[in-house]
Design a protein around this motif. Structure first.
Motif, PDB file in Angstrom:
ATOM      1  N   LEU A  87       0.863  -1.175   0.000  1.00  0.00           N
ATOM      2  CA  LEU A  87       0.000   0.000   0.000  1.00  0.00           C
ATOM      3  C   LEU A  87       0.900   1.225   0.000  1.00  0.00           C
ATOM      4  O   LEU A  87       1.584   1.506   0.980  1.00  0.00           O
ATOM      5  CB  LEU A  87      -0.920  -0.005   1.229  1.00  0.00           C
ATOM      6  N   GLY A  88       0.910   1.950  -1.107  1.00  0.00           N
ATOM      7  CA  GLY A  88       1.838   3.044  -1.310  1.00  0.00           C
ATOM      8  C   GLY A  88       2.975   2.564  -2.197  1.00  0.00           C
ATOM      9  O   GLY A  88       4.088   2.310  -1.749  1.00  0.00           O
ATOM     10  N   VAL A  89       2.693   2.421  -3.480  1.00  0.00           N
ATOM     11  CA  VAL A  89       3.622   1.795  -4.418  1.00  0.00           C
ATOM     12  C   VAL A  89       4.601   2.809  -5.000  1.00  0.00           C
ATOM     13  O   VAL A  89       5.738   2.472  -5.333  1.00  0.00           O
ATOM     14  CB  VAL A  89       2.831   1.102  -5.556  1.00  0.00           C
ATOM     15  N   TYR A  90       4.158   4.038  -5.145  1.00  0.00           N
ATOM     16  CA  TYR A  90       4.922   5.121  -5.773  1.00  0.00           C
ATOM     17  C   TYR A  90       5.409   4.685  -7.155  1.00  0.00           C
ATOM     18  O   TYR A  90       4.606   4.432  -8.044  1.00  0.00           O
ATOM     19  CB  TYR A  90       6.050   5.574  -4.855  1.00  0.00           C
ATOM     20  N   ARG A  91       6.713   4.531  -7.358  1.00  0.00           N
ATOM     21  CA  ARG A  91       7.239   4.234  -8.691  1.00  0.00           C
ATOM     22  C   ARG A  91       7.628   2.758  -8.873  1.00  0.00           C
ATOM     23  O   ARG A  91       8.240   2.379  -9.856  1.00  0.00           O
ATOM     24  CB  ARG A  91       8.433   5.142  -8.990  1.00  0.00           C
ATOM     25  N   GLY A  92       7.277   1.930  -7.887  1.00  0.00           N
ATOM     26  CA  GLY A  92       7.380   0.494  -8.061  1.00  0.00           C
ATOM     27  C   GLY A  92       8.709  -0.154  -7.730  1.00  0.00           C
ATOM     28  O   GLY A  92       8.921  -1.312  -8.080  1.00  0.00           O
ATOM     29  N   VAL A  93       9.598   0.540  -7.017  1.00  0.00           N
ATOM     30  CA  VAL A  93      10.912  -0.033  -6.716  1.00  0.00           C
ATOM     31  C   VAL A  93      10.783  -1.216  -5.757  1.00  0.00           C
ATOM     32  O   VAL A  93      11.259  -2.324  -6.040  1.00  0.00           O
ATOM     33  CB  VAL A  93      11.868   1.034  -6.146  1.00  0.00           C
ATOM     34  N   THR A  94      10.123  -1.009  -4.605  1.00  0.00           N
ATOM     35  CA  THR A  94       9.986  -2.115  -3.656  1.00  0.00           C
ATOM     36  C   THR A  94       9.019  -3.171  -4.175  1.00  0.00           C
ATOM     37  O   THR A  94       9.186  -4.362  -3.897  1.00  0.00           O
ATOM     38  CB  THR A  94       9.534  -1.611  -2.277  1.00  0.00           C
ATOM     39  N   ALA A  95       8.031  -2.765  -4.953  1.00  0.00           N
ATOM     40  CA  ALA A  95       7.137  -3.755  -5.563  1.00  0.00           C
ATOM     41  C   ALA A  95       7.918  -4.668  -6.499  1.00  0.00           C
ATOM     42  O   ALA A  95       7.670  -5.882  -6.563  1.00  0.00           O
ATOM     43  CB  ALA A  95       6.009  -3.058  -6.313  1.00  0.00           C
ATOM     44  N   ARG A  96       8.871  -4.095  -7.229  1.00  0.00           N
ATOM     45  CA  ARG A  96       9.704  -4.905  -8.115  1.00  0.00           C
ATOM     46  C   ARG A  96      10.551  -5.877  -7.305  1.00  0.00           C
ATOM     47  O   ARG A  96      10.761  -7.028  -7.711  1.00  0.00           O
ATOM     48  CB  ARG A  96      10.608  -3.997  -8.956  1.00  0.00           C
ATOM     49  N   LEU A  97      11.048  -5.454  -6.152  1.00  0.00           N
ATOM     50  CA  LEU A  97      11.819  -6.344  -5.291  1.00  0.00           C
ATOM     51  C   LEU A  97      10.954  -7.498  -4.804  1.00  0.00           C
ATOM     52  O   LEU A  97      11.379  -8.663  -4.815  1.00  0.00           O
ATOM     53  CB  LEU A  97      12.388  -5.571  -4.099  1.00  0.00           C
ATOM     54  N   PHE A  98       9.725  -7.202  -4.377  1.00  0.00           N
ATOM     55  CA  PHE A  98       8.828  -8.259  -3.900  1.00  0.00           C
ATOM     56  C   PHE A  98       8.519  -9.254  -5.015  1.00  0.00           C
ATOM     57  O   PHE A  98       8.459 -10.457  -4.785  1.00  0.00           O
ATOM     58  CB  PHE A  98       7.530  -7.654  -3.365  1.00  0.00           C
ATOM     59  N   ARG A  99       8.308  -8.740  -6.218  1.00  0.00           N
ATOM     60  CA  ARG A  99       8.009  -9.632  -7.336  1.00  0.00           C
ATOM     61  C   ARG A  99       9.216 -10.500  -7.674  1.00  0.00           C
ATOM     62  O   ARG A  99       9.072 -11.672  -8.028  1.00  0.00           O
ATOM     63  CB  ARG A  99       7.602  -8.809  -8.564  1.00  0.00           C
ATOM     64  N   HIS A 100      10.399  -9.916  -7.551  1.00  0.00           N
ATOM     65  CA  HIS A 100      11.630 -10.678  -7.781  1.00  0.00           C
ATOM     66  C   HIS A 100      11.770 -11.806  -6.761  1.00  0.00           C
ATOM     67  O   HIS A 100      12.155 -12.929  -7.112  1.00  0.00           O
ATOM     68  CB  HIS A 100      12.834  -9.735  -7.707  1.00  0.00           C
TER      69      HIS A 100
END
Length: 256
Positions: A87-100
């Protein structure tokens, strides 16, 4: 001659210092101060550092990324069931880490993808955000994170939480909302849906910029058996571990 020896020693010392500074610069790939001892055994360190440089060639807050990496891997290694969410994705840096780290898990991403909501800015104790975090878009995040296995929930939270099935459970959740109300809403929504042994990671808890985050976390944890554990990253991230004995009571509390 003594003077030539002194010049030579000075040049060697200056060159060595310059080389060490270049290699060991903060945020750099080989910055020794930023590295845990297990860094050198990470099979995916190239991927993690590529993610850290998605927005800044100098690297993001590496201590935070290492902490996220280590804790998500621990949860996955322990076999804690459930999806991941941010919740609070902004530009997707940590989301990309989680997906990785967890490509086999469903990932829910909640954000306006247009910046911080004005109603939450107005309700915040600091109320200084303005149009901050507006330099993003849903298309940008999709390009970075991908769409396979990812549920995008654009709009205002918690209304967008309707995208989550009633029986969904979460192994790890990352709250990076900056503001009081969305942090409070995120804790209220996700905590009853956490699997035993799951974790909630809250960015900016102990930082000096967004005091509403700590207010939301401390208020939510009051009267409960779990407490935030603070990490020494740039913004004072905290982690709330959900013990097995607390998961079911939280679900019961949310239905009363």
């Amino acid at each position: 001659m003594p003077i030539l020896r002194r010049i030579k020693n000075c040049l060697v010392r200056t060159g060595t210092q310059a080389l060490f500074s270049a290699v060991n610069r903060p945020g750099g790939r080989f910055h020794l101060v930023s590295r845990p001892t297990w860094h050198w055994t990470m099979p995916d360190w190239d991927a993690v550092h590529a993610i850290a440089r998605m927005d800044d060639p100098r690297g993001a807050d590496l201590m935070r990324l290492y902490a996220l990496h280590a804790n998500i891997r621990r949860v996955l290694g322990a076999g804690v069931p459930g999806a991941l969410a941010e919740l609070g994705v902004y530009r997707g840096v940590t989301a990309r880490l989680f997906r990785h780290l967890a490509p086999q898990r469903r990932l829910y991403l909640f954000d306006t993808f247009e910046g911080l909501p004005q109603r939450d800015i107005d309700a915040d104790p600091v109320n200084k955000a303005g149009r901050e975090c507006a330099n993003t878009s849903l298309d940008l995040v999709k390009q970075r994170v991908g769409e396979d296995g990812v549920t995008y929930c654009p709009g205002y939270f918690p209304q967008t939480a309707s995208a989550v099935p009633d029986d969904e459970r979460f192994a790890a959740v990352h709250l990076d909302c900056d503001l009081l109300e969305p942090t409070r809403a995120g804790l209220a929504f996700f905590t009853p849906r956490m699997s035993p042994g799951g974790i909630i990671i809250v960015h900016d808890y102990a930082g000096t910029r967004w005091p509403g985050v700590a207010e939301a976390v401390d208020g939510f944890c009051a009267g409960r058996s779990f407490r935030p554990v603070i990490l020494p990253d740039a913004s004072g991230t905290c982690i709330i571990a959900i013990p097995a004995a607390q998961a079911e009571p939280e679900r019961a509390r949310s239905t009363t």
